[in-house]
Design a protein around this motif. Structure first.
Motif, PDB file in Angstrom:
ATOM      1  N   HIS A   1      66.090  80.512  -2.847  1.00 23.83           N
ATOM      2  CA  HIS A   1      65.156  79.987  -1.839  1.00 23.83           C
ATOM      3  C   HIS A   1      64.157  79.020  -2.470  1.00 23.83           C
ATOM      4  N   TYR A   2      63.921  79.173  -3.792  1.00 25.12           N
ATOM      5  CA  TYR A   2      63.010  78.240  -4.467  1.00 25.12           C
ATOM      6  C   TYR A   2      63.581  76.820  -4.424  1.00 25.12           C
ATOM      7  N   ASP A   3      64.905  76.723  -4.575  1.00 24.57           N
ATOM      8  CA  ASP A   3      65.536  75.396  -4.607  1.00 24.57           C
ATOM      9  C   ASP A   3      65.382  74.672  -3.270  1.00 24.57           C
ATOM     10  N   PHE A   4      65.424  75.454  -2.193  1.00 27.35           N
ATOM     11  CA  PHE A   4      65.278  74.826  -0.874  1.00 27.35           C
ATOM     12  C   PHE A   4      63.851  74.315  -0.653  1.00 27.35           C
ATOM     13  N   GLU A   5      62.929  74.775  -1.531  1.00 24.67           N
ATOM     14  CA  GLU A   5      61.534  74.335  -1.374  1.00 24.67           C
ATOM     15  C   GLU A   5      61.219  73.090  -2.212  1.00 24.67           C
ATOM     16  N   ILE A   6      62.152  72.633  -3.050  1.00 23.07           N
ATOM     17  CA  ILE A   6      61.891  71.453  -3.895  1.00 23.07           C
ATOM     18  C   ILE A   6      61.846  70.219  -2.993  1.00 23.07           C
TER      19      ILE A   6
ATOM     20  N   GLU B   1      69.179  78.312   7.170  1.00 22.75           N
ATOM     21  CA  GLU B   1      68.497  79.503   6.661  1.00 22.75           C
ATOM     22  C   GLU B   1      69.269  80.783   7.049  1.00 22.75           C
TER      23      GLU B   1
ATOM     24  N   LEU C   1      69.738  69.886  -0.052  1.00 21.47           N
ATOM     25  CA  LEU C   1      70.471  71.167  -0.085  1.00 21.47           C
ATOM     26  C   LEU C   1      70.678  71.696   1.331  1.00 21.47           C
ATOM     27  N   THR C   2      69.641  71.545   2.153  1.00 27.46           N
ATOM     28  CA  THR C   2      69.752  71.998   3.547  1.00 27.46           C
ATOM     29  C   THR C   2      70.867  71.230   4.245  1.00 27.46           C
TER      30      THR C   2
ATOM     31  N   ASP D   1      65.865  86.417  -2.341  1.00 30.75           N
ATOM     32  CA  ASP D   1      67.199  85.945  -2.732  1.00 30.75           C
ATOM     33  C   ASP D   1      68.233  87.068  -2.782  1.00 30.75           C
TER      34      ASP D   1
ATOM     35  N   GLY E   1      65.376  69.941  -1.711  1.00 30.63           N
ATOM     36  CA  GLY E   1      65.505  70.992  -0.710  1.00 30.63           C
ATOM     37  C   GLY E   1      66.119  70.463   0.575  1.00 30.63           C
ATOM     38  N   GLU E   2      65.668  69.262   0.969  1.00 32.73           N
ATOM     39  CA  GLU E   2      66.225  68.669   2.204  1.00 32.73           C
ATOM     40  C   GLU E   2      67.713  68.376   2.034  1.00 32.73           C
TER      41      GLU E   2
END
Ligand SMILES: Cc1cc2nc3c(=O)[nH]c(=O)nc-3n(C[C@H](O)[C@H](O)[C@H](O)COP(=O)(O)OP(=O)(O)OC[C@H]3O[C@@H](n4cnc5c(N)ncnc54)[C@H](O)[C@@H]3O)c2cc1C
Length: 489
Positions: free
Chosen positions: A406-411, A431, A418-419, A254, A415-416
């Motif tokens: 980057h943790y939030d994008f993995e939720i 990314e 946020l992307t 991050d 995450g989707e």
């Protein structure tokens, strides 16, 4: 002669017994501590670049120079500077290296700021003492060993200074400037502290010089010497800059430029340190300190101004990338700002180049950058760097400081989403946009949020300018001017 690579350098520092404190604790493996590691990496990389021609051929050749002391190859950081060519080599190296790492390699670059002034001043002192002193020969012998071993030599200049309005001998505490407290047959004992020393714990050697020009009553403070960094009595206390706290608190993923993007400094306490005679290069010659101070100031201004050209290059690159990712890469006001950054970088570089092109050659042969030009460069740099950070924030947008981790994008699902909502223009990976925003935040130097918030929140400056474009009564003003001029329309 083979040069040390990064691994050799690491091992050489591991073999030392430096006393380093970080946040109140003694840290044995200080080179690996999160609050020091990026700064160490920057220095380590210079050794890899010097020894490996394939890593970055341009930097490899810029970082290497011929040693006039050994006849072999030496790091340009350690070279005695005797010509315009040397000065230009030095400034080019600093710019390209900064553009490559974006991190401070102060522990190495400050070497030049003390080596060259000491080389010239010790020569002049010996010349004027008619053989009573042999400082220059001592320094030459010392530097030959430094060249042979390729050591990192840290220039320790800034004293504690106490009451800034008083000279050393008038301070309530006599240790506010490093001084000689005892003279022995085989050497001297010094006491005091050198504060705010960039990269100091990563040095093999410390060279201390007075921070200010001294008068006759301050002869005990007119002392220049070199010591191994792990000499008994030397204590390093790391800075506690909030800007660096992110390296301890956050996941490197991050952080923009997590590998190198830091400026680290340490306070160097010299608690009754013994210095053998062969490592003493001035002791009592207060008259020499005026030249010494003037020369190291100018050298360091050449280094830092050149280095910041590379920094502005990087800010420009990050700004252009962000603009492109955001889909506004070709917009006129953005191109104008990028051109303004380029004008600043090249004007700054031109001033430094001017100082290199018109050097003063001292009696010892050392070439000093032209004082007017190099000081103009430093003054120009102060503003140019701030403006570059400001422009980068303005072009990059609020994402520099508001991006999720980057943790939030993995939720799952979140995450989707946020992307989806962090997309820029088509064809750019989210990314990549996030990665560039991290770097831009770090480079902008505005990571404490309020400056970026102020520039971007409530609308970026271009939107405020738009109001003036739309609402200003240009017609009224033109008519007023035409009436006064008496034109026919
Ligand atoms: C991140 C960082 C890295 C550094 N790295 C190094 C390094 O590697 N090696 C090194 O030797 N030094 C290093 N320095 C120290 C740097 O050179 C000093 O910060 C600088 O010389 C100013 O000294 P100071 O911080 O004590 O400020 P001060 O001396 O406290 O100055 C503060 C203000 O007071 C004014 N002032 C001070 N004295 C007077 C006076 N007598 N009359 C009028 N005005 C006065 C100054 O102009 C300034 O505006 C570093 C500093 C920083 C911030």
């Amino acid at each position: 002669m083979t040069m040390m690579n990064g691994e050799d350098y690491l091992k050489s520092i591991q073999a030392m017994k430096n006393v380093v404190y970080v946040n109140g604790e003694r840290v044995e493996e200080f080179w690996a501590h999160p609050l020091l590691k990026p700064a160490f990496n920057s220095l380590r990389l210079t050794y890899d670049l010097e020894s490996n021609p394939d890593m970055h051929p341009e930097l490899h050749s810029l970082l290497r120079a011929e040693s006039e002391l050994t006849g072999g190859t030496v790091s340009r950081f350690l070279k005695i500077v005797t010509s315009t060519e040397d000065l230009i080599g030095r400034m080019t190296m600093q710019r390209v290296l900064m553009r490559y790492t974006g991190g401070c390699f102060g522990g190495r670059c400050i070497a030049g700021a003390v080596i060259n002034p000491l080389w010239s001043v010790t020569y002049e002192v010996d010349d004027e003492s008619n053989g009573a002193t042999d400082y220059h020969e001592r320094f030459k012998t010392y530097m030959k060993r430094v060249h042979e071993k390729g050591l990192t030599v840290m220039g320790n200049i800034t004293d504690a200074k106490g009451n800034r309005s008083l000279p050393p001998h008038k301070q309530a505490d006599p240790d506010m400037f490093v001084r000689v407290v005892e003279k022995r047959k085989d050497g001297i004992v010094v006491n005091g502290a050198k504060l705010q020393q960039s990269g100091a714990p990563f040095a093999h050697e410390l060279i201390a010089v007075p921070t200010t020009a001294l008068g006759p009553k301050d002869a005990d403070y007119a002392v220049a010497f070199a010591i191994p960094a792990d000499t008994e009595g030397v204590i390093f206390v790391n800075d506690s800059a909030c800007a660096n706290a992110k390296f301890a608190a956050m996941d490197p993923e991050d952080i923009g430029n997590a590998a190198f993007g830091m400026h680290q400094s340490a306070h160097v306490i010299l608690d009754h340190v013994f210095v053998p005679n062969e490592r003493v290069f001035l002791c009592g010659e207060w008259e020499a300190t005026r030249h010494l101070v003037h020369r190291f100031s100018d050298y360091q201004r050449l280094s830092s101004s050149s280095c910041r050209c590379g920094y502005i290059d990087l800010c420009m690159g990050a700004a252009e990338a962000m603009a492109d990712y955001n889909g506004v890469g070709k917009v006129a006001h953005i191109r104008d700002k990028l051109v303004d950054m380029s004008i600043d970088a090249e004007t700054l570089y031109g001033l430094v180049a001017g100082s290199a092109a018109m050097p003063e050659i001292t009696r010892s042969g050392v070439a000093l950058p032209n004082t007017f030009f190099v000081n103009a460069a430093k003054l120009y740099m102060n503003d140019a760097v701030l403006k570059a950070g400001h422009r980068l924030a303005e072009i990059g947008g609020g994402i520099l400081v508001t991006r999720p981790s980057h943790y939030d994008f993995e939720i799952p699902k979140v995450g989707e989403l946020l992307t989806k909502y962090h997309k820029g223009r088509e064809g750019v990976k989210v990314e990549d946009r996030i990665k560039m925003a991290r770097l831009a935040e770090s480079l902008s130097g505005l990571a404490c949020l309020t400056p970026i918030l102020s520039v971007i929140a409530a609308g970026p400056p271009a939107t405020q300018r738009l109001n003036f474009r739309l609402l200003t009564n240009f017609e009224r003003n033109r008519k007023a001017a035409e009436r006064l001029a008496g034109t026919s329309e």
